[in-house]
Design an enzyme around this catalytic site. Structure first.
Site, short mmCIF file in Angstrom:
data_model
loop_
_atom_site.label_atom_id
_atom_site.label_comp_id
_atom_site.label_asym_id
_atom_site.label_seq_id
_atom_site.Cartn_x
_atom_site.Cartn_y
_atom_site.Cartn_z
N GLY A 171 -1.38 -4.63 -6.97
CA GLY A 171 -0.35 -4.17 -6.36
C GLY A 171 0.91 -5.10 -6.16
N GLY A 173 3.30 -5.99 -8.02
CA GLY A 173 4.52 -5.46 -8.08
C GLY A 173 4.85 -4.04 -7.72
CG ASP A 174 2.08 -0.93 -8.01
OD1 ASP A 174 2.85 -0.45 -8.80
OD2 ASP A 174 0.82 -1.30 -8.22
CG HIS A 175 2.68 -3.63 -1.80
ND1 HIS A 175 1.43 -4.33 -2.67
CD2 HIS A 175 2.22 -2.65 -1.54
CE1 HIS A 175 0.43 -3.37 -2.27
NE2 HIS A 175 0.85 -2.47 -1.54
N GLY A 178 8.14 -0.27 -4.31
CA GLY A 178 8.20 0.81 -3.26
C GLY A 178 9.14 0.38 -2.43
#
Length: 355
Positions: A171, A173-175, A178
């Protein structure tokens, strides 16, 4: 009590895994009414089990952190009755978020062109791996591939030119991606206040990776040759480098104003003789002889454990010696006691989720 800023905002979270749902989680934290739509079997991420490098817990902490404060609804969008329910929700919604692959959106008829006619005020937020257009648009991907590896970050953060590239954390890079999508949604809502009309906004994992790596990318676009970073021992400056203490803890020394910060550093580490060492008498000489200075500081910092150095460096903070950050796993287990976390909204939003 003053209502939260996004109270009354109706959001449909038709996304899966992490980056898309994170955007709606932030909206929910600020008071939006978020309904998460999942297939009858549930979001695959909901059922994600542990594995190497994944901490075990009796709680589904990954689901908690990325999907708190939402209501849930199971819909089979492949069936007419499922689509009928979705259309009714879309007609009353303010925001629709999806990160479904583009071909899946077409099959399920949840593209912007499909949903916009149902609600002229709808904000449609799209997240993809590689963007909406071009040869890679149809590809799927995770942050480890589209953001970390594809954009060159994985290569450029190697500890040395001949070291293997590091893997990303779950996560990682995902956070922030987002958060980018959340910013796009809020910008679109602001525009809707002025125009009365909805719109589509989008971002991608690769676009966010390029932004993470923007300085090096811009350098390449301007004709510069981007070289691998040197090893710690061959750093450009010894005053912005990693050092290991007597207890094995690593920390980052980051003194960016060399001429100003050098004298107070010497006082803090009790090494006044370095001020008259001809190799280190000026910023230029210290950079020219950075390798030698790294070696000297290695021996200095190896003489005491991290708590002792932290107290010393913090005490000299007013004299422009920056406090340093430990770089070792046990620091994560101290997260609950970090003052900057317990006093800020991250903790408050978690408390809200337990009501």
């Amino acid at each position: 009590m003053t209502p939260p800023p996004l109270a009354g905002l109706r959001v449909i979270d038709a996304a899966s895994w992490i980056a898309g749902p994170v955007a709606t989680t932030i909206l929910a934290d600020f008071g939006a009414d978020v309904v998460k739509i999942e297939p009858p079997a549930g979001d695959t991420y909901r059922h994600r089990s542990g594995g190497p490098g994944v901490p075990e817990s009796p709680y589904n902490y990954r689901w908690i952190v990325d999907n708190r404060n939402k209501r849930g609804l199971a819909l089979d969008l492949r069936k007419p009755e499922g689509r009928e329910v979705l259309c009714r929700l879309v007609a009353r919604a303010d925001v629709f978020v999806t990160n479904a692959p583009l071909d899946s959106r077409a099959r399920l008829r949840i593209c912007w062109e499909d949903l916009a006619p149902l609600n002229p005020r709808l904000i449609y937020a799209s997240l993809t791996a590689y963007g909406e257009h071009g040869d890679e648009a149809a590809k799927t991907g995770f942050d480890a591939t589209a953001l970390w590896a594809r954009t060159g970050l994985m290569d450029l953060v190697r500890a040395a030119a001949d070291a293997p590239p590091p893997r990303s954390l779950p996560g990682m890079g995902d956070h922030p991606t987002g958060v980018s999508l959340y910013a796009a949604i809020m910008t679109a809502l602001y525009e809707r206040e002025r125009t009365g009309r909805g719109t589509m906004v989008s971002t991608s994992l690769m676009a966010n990776g390029l932004w993470w790596n923007a300085i090096q990318v811009q350098a390449a676009l301007c004709g510069a040759r981007v070289e691998p970073r040197p090893s710690r021992e061959d750093a450009v400056t010894a005053l912005a480098n990693l050092y290991r203490c007597a207890d094995g803890r690593w920390f980052l020394l980051n003194l960016v104003q060399d001429e100003r910060d050098w004298p107070p550093l010497l006082r803090a580490i009790e090494q006044p003789d370095l001020a008259s060492d001809p190799r280190f008498t000026s910023p230029t000489s210290r950079r020219t002889n950075a390798k030698a200075l790294v070696s000297v500081l290695d021996k200095v910092f190896a003489a005491r454990p991290w708590p002792a150095w932290r107290a010393v460096l913090d005490a000299h903070g007013r004299r422009r010696v920056r406090s340093c950050v430990p770089r070792q796993r046990p620091a994560m287990h101290q997260a609950r006691s970090w003052p900057s976390h317990s006093a800020r909204s991250a903790s408050r939003s978690q408390r809200r989720s337990r009501r």
